[in-house]
Design a protein around this motif. Structure first.
Motif, short mmCIF file in Angstrom:
data_model
loop_
_atom_site.label_atom_id
_atom_site.label_comp_id
_atom_site.label_asym_id
_atom_site.label_seq_id
_atom_site.Cartn_x
_atom_site.Cartn_y
_atom_site.Cartn_z
N GLU A 165 -0.67 18.27 -11.61
CA GLU A 165 -1.71 17.52 -12.31
C GLU A 165 -1.38 17.25 -13.77
O GLU A 165 -1.98 16.37 -14.39
N ASP A 166 -0.43 18.02 -14.33
CA ASP A 166 -0.05 17.83 -15.73
C ASP A 166 1.09 16.83 -15.89
O ASP A 166 1.42 16.43 -17.01
N ASP A 167 1.70 16.43 -14.79
CA ASP A 167 2.90 15.60 -14.85
C ASP A 167 2.54 14.15 -15.17
O ASP A 167 1.58 13.59 -14.63
N ALA A 168 3.35 13.53 -16.02
CA ALA A 168 3.08 12.14 -16.44
C ALA A 168 3.20 11.17 -15.28
O ALA A 168 2.43 10.19 -15.20
N CYS A 169 4.14 11.41 -14.36
CA CYS A 169 4.27 10.52 -13.19
C CYS A 169 3.04 10.62 -12.29
O CYS A 169 2.52 9.61 -11.80
N TYR A 170 2.57 11.84 -12.06
CA TYR A 170 1.35 12.03 -11.26
C TYR A 170 0.17 11.29 -11.89
O TYR A 170 -0.58 10.58 -11.19
N ARG A 171 0.04 11.43 -13.18
CA ARG A 171 -1.09 10.78 -13.86
C ARG A 171 -0.99 9.26 -13.79
O ARG A 171 -1.99 8.56 -13.60
N ALA A 172 0.22 8.74 -13.94
CA ALA A 172 0.40 7.28 -13.88
C ALA A 172 0.09 6.76 -12.48
O ALA A 172 -0.56 5.71 -12.33
N LEU A 173 0.54 7.48 -11.46
CA LEU A 173 0.30 7.05 -10.08
C LEU A 173 -1.19 7.07 -9.75
O LEU A 173 -1.74 6.09 -9.22
N THR A 174 -1.85 8.17 -10.05
CA THR A 174 -3.27 8.27 -9.70
C THR A 174 -4.12 7.30 -10.53
O THR A 174 -5.11 6.75 -10.03
N ALA A 175 -3.73 7.07 -11.78
CA ALA A 175 -4.47 6.11 -12.61
C ALA A 175 -4.38 4.71 -12.04
O ALA A 175 -5.30 3.89 -12.22
N ALA A 176 -3.26 4.42 -11.35
CA ALA A 176 -3.07 3.09 -10.76
C ALA A 176 -3.66 2.99 -9.36
O ALA A 176 -3.53 1.96 -8.70
N GLY A 177 -4.30 4.06 -8.90
CA GLY A 177 -4.95 4.02 -7.60
C GLY A 177 -4.07 4.44 -6.44
O GLY A 177 -4.45 4.29 -5.28
N VAL A 178 -2.86 4.96 -6.73
CA VAL A 178 -1.98 5.46 -5.68
C VAL A 178 -2.44 6.87 -5.30
O VAL A 178 -2.50 7.76 -6.15
N GLY A 179 -2.76 7.08 -4.04
CA GLY A 179 -3.21 8.39 -3.60
C GLY A 179 -2.08 9.40 -3.59
O GLY A 179 -0.99 9.11 -3.08
N VAL A 180 -2.31 10.58 -4.17
CA VAL A 180 -1.31 11.64 -4.21
C VAL A 180 -1.93 12.92 -3.65
O VAL A 180 -2.98 13.37 -4.13
N THR A 181 -1.30 13.49 -2.64
CA THR A 181 -1.74 14.76 -2.09
C THR A 181 -0.56 15.74 -2.10
O THR A 181 0.59 15.34 -2.28
N SER A 241 0.85 -1.19 0.00
CA SER A 241 0.00 0.00 0.00
C SER A 241 0.89 1.24 0.00
O SER A 241 1.72 1.41 0.90
N HIS A 242 0.70 2.10 -1.00
CA HIS A 242 1.55 3.28 -1.14
C HIS A 242 0.72 4.54 -1.30
O HIS A 242 -0.35 4.53 -1.94
N ARG A 243 1.24 5.63 -0.73
CA ARG A 243 0.71 6.97 -0.93
C ARG A 243 1.87 7.90 -1.21
O ARG A 243 3.02 7.61 -0.88
N VAL A 244 1.57 9.05 -1.81
CA VAL A 244 2.59 10.05 -2.12
C VAL A 244 2.15 11.40 -1.56
O VAL A 244 1.00 11.81 -1.73
N LEU A 245 3.08 12.10 -0.91
CA LEU A 245 2.86 13.47 -0.46
C LEU A 245 3.88 14.34 -1.17
O LEU A 245 5.09 14.12 -1.07
N SER A 246 3.41 15.35 -1.90
CA SER A 246 4.28 16.29 -2.60
C SER A 246 4.28 17.63 -1.88
O SER A 246 3.22 18.17 -1.56
N ILE A 247 5.47 18.15 -1.61
CA ILE A 247 5.55 19.44 -0.93
C ILE A 247 4.99 20.54 -1.81
O ILE A 247 4.24 21.41 -1.37
N HIS A 248 5.35 20.52 -3.10
CA HIS A 248 4.89 21.55 -4.04
C HIS A 248 3.78 21.04 -4.94
O HIS A 248 3.80 19.88 -5.36
N GLY A 249 2.85 21.92 -5.23
CA GLY A 249 1.79 21.59 -6.17
C GLY A 249 2.13 22.04 -7.58
O GLY A 249 1.55 21.55 -8.54
N GLU A 250 3.08 22.96 -7.69
CA GLU A 250 3.56 23.38 -8.99
C GLU A 250 4.93 24.04 -8.81
O GLU A 250 5.25 24.56 -7.74
#
Length: 396
Positions: A50-66, A30-39
């Protein structure tokens, strides 16, 4: 597991780390990601999470990103990089409380993780450079985290990384080398993609093509790349040099100035320099190339562009930086940081492409994503067993 990112922006370290998270999640963790910066604004490019390919791949796979929602390099007047507000601390505490182990993407996020009052969790740090002294205060944050027992392991993506951090004072027992790997199903020779990519740019099927995949940053030595391009294009009337990555666009005034300086009176040659910016189809870009070039002189560890390019059939030509020479040994060319030598090596690489094809094919397992993720899983299992299963977590 909780991964803490400085932000989502273009770069090989984020691609590798995000792919590891995806692979571990696929394996049942079970993995989650916390990013300090939003842009962020880097390399003359505004990059939204939200435009980043890594963010999109993670969220598409069900990994929560905040995200804590900070903006770096933009007009926001935010707190200093190592000072965090009450709401930011509360959000971080909630995220860490739900994790057994924290993964830090490079050492910069330790400025947050080291804050007093957060739940105490064992931290594993991913290290992706070979010049720790050029990371600003981040090296001191790493040493502080090790001294108080928070950081329990460091993953080095290259032997040069391990050696550099050990020389900088990081205990050798904490440094584990796990070489970078890539998705071999995605990065592979693809004749159809090669033709389609070239056709999209109006490049002939037989024209020699060099690809330089890098963000616009001093460590990438763009002036050296352009000087080599001038020498090579003068000899190759059908040749093209393609530059892709954050800041590799005509909208970047610094890059435009670099081109002007490099080409001078031969400005007409620069018409065969293609500025492609950030691409989300790098497998097609590399498949369409004959050579993948790297001209860095500092900082690199295990450059992802060399591995991805090789796996798509492009011959690597690199300066001797980090683990680059060992990565391309028997598969490509290593040059001094000299434009004429680099240009000659590009031509030699193109002439040797068919001959090196068999060796590149045989090397694929060595650069496998599966191998990389399995090694991460083994290390994290060991960390969990010794620091969590053994009840070594202490709430502060």
């Amino acid at each position: 597991m909780l991964s803490v990112y400085e932000g989502f922006f273009s770069g090989g370290a984020r691609i590798v780390h995000s792919d590891v998270v995806l692979g571990l999640a696929e394996g049942g963790q079970s993995h989650r990601v916390l990013s300090i910066h939003g842009e962020v604004r880097r390399e003359a490019t505004r990059q939204r999470m939200e435009d980043d390919a890594c963010y999109r791949a993670l969220t598409a796979a069900g990994v929560g990103v905040t995200s804590l929602g900070r903006s770096a390099g933009l007009v926001d007047g935010a707190l200093a990089a190592n000072v965090f507000s009450g709401p930011e601390m509360a959000e971080t505490a909630r995220a860490m409380a739900g994790a057994d182990v924290v993964l830090s993407l490079k050492e910069q996020p330790l400025a947050l993780v080291n804050q007093a009052g957060l739940p105490r969790r064992p931290v594993v740090v991913g290290l992706h450079r070979s010049d720790p002294e050029n990371q600003g205060p981040a090296l001191d944050e790493l040493k502080a985290s090790i001294a108080d027992g928070t950081v329990v392991a460091c993953v080095c993506c290259a032997e040069s990384t391990r050696a550099a951090y050990e020389a900088a004072g990081i205990p050798a027992a904490l440094l584990h080398v796990i070489p970078n790997g890539v998705d071999l199903l995605r990065f592979r020779p693809d004749p159809a993609a090669r033709l389609a990519f070239r056709a999209s740019l109006g490049i002939g099927a037989q024209a020699p093509v060099i690809v330089f995949a890098a963000r616009y940053a001093p460590m990438k030595n763009v002036p050296l790349l352009l000087a080599a391009a001038r020498a090579w294009l003068a000899r190759e009337p059908e040749g093209h040099v393609l530059m892709c990555g954050a800041g590799m666009t005509g909208e970047n005034p610094a890059l435009r100035a670099d081109v002007e300086v490099a080409f001078g009176a031969d400005r007409h040659l620069a018409q065969r320099i293609g500025l492609l910016g950030v691409r989300h189809d790098m497998q097609a870009v590399y498949a369409g190339a004959d050579v993948v070039a790297l001209t860095s002189v500092v900082g690199e560890a295990a450059p992802l562009c060399l591995i991805e390019g090789m796996m798509c059939g492009a011959v690597p030509v690199t300066t001797d930086v980090g683990d680059s020479a060992s990565i391309v040994e028997g598969l490509g060319f290593v040059t001094p940081p000299d434009p004429a030598a680099i240009a000659l090596a590009w031509s030699a690489a193109i002439a040797s492409r068919a001959e090196l094809g068999a060796a590149l094919d045989l090397s694929r397992e060595r650069f496998s994503r599966t191998r990389m993720i399995a090694a991460y899983a083994t290390l994290l299992d060991e960390v969990y067993a010794s620091h969590v299963g053994g009840r070594r977590i202490v709430e502060l």
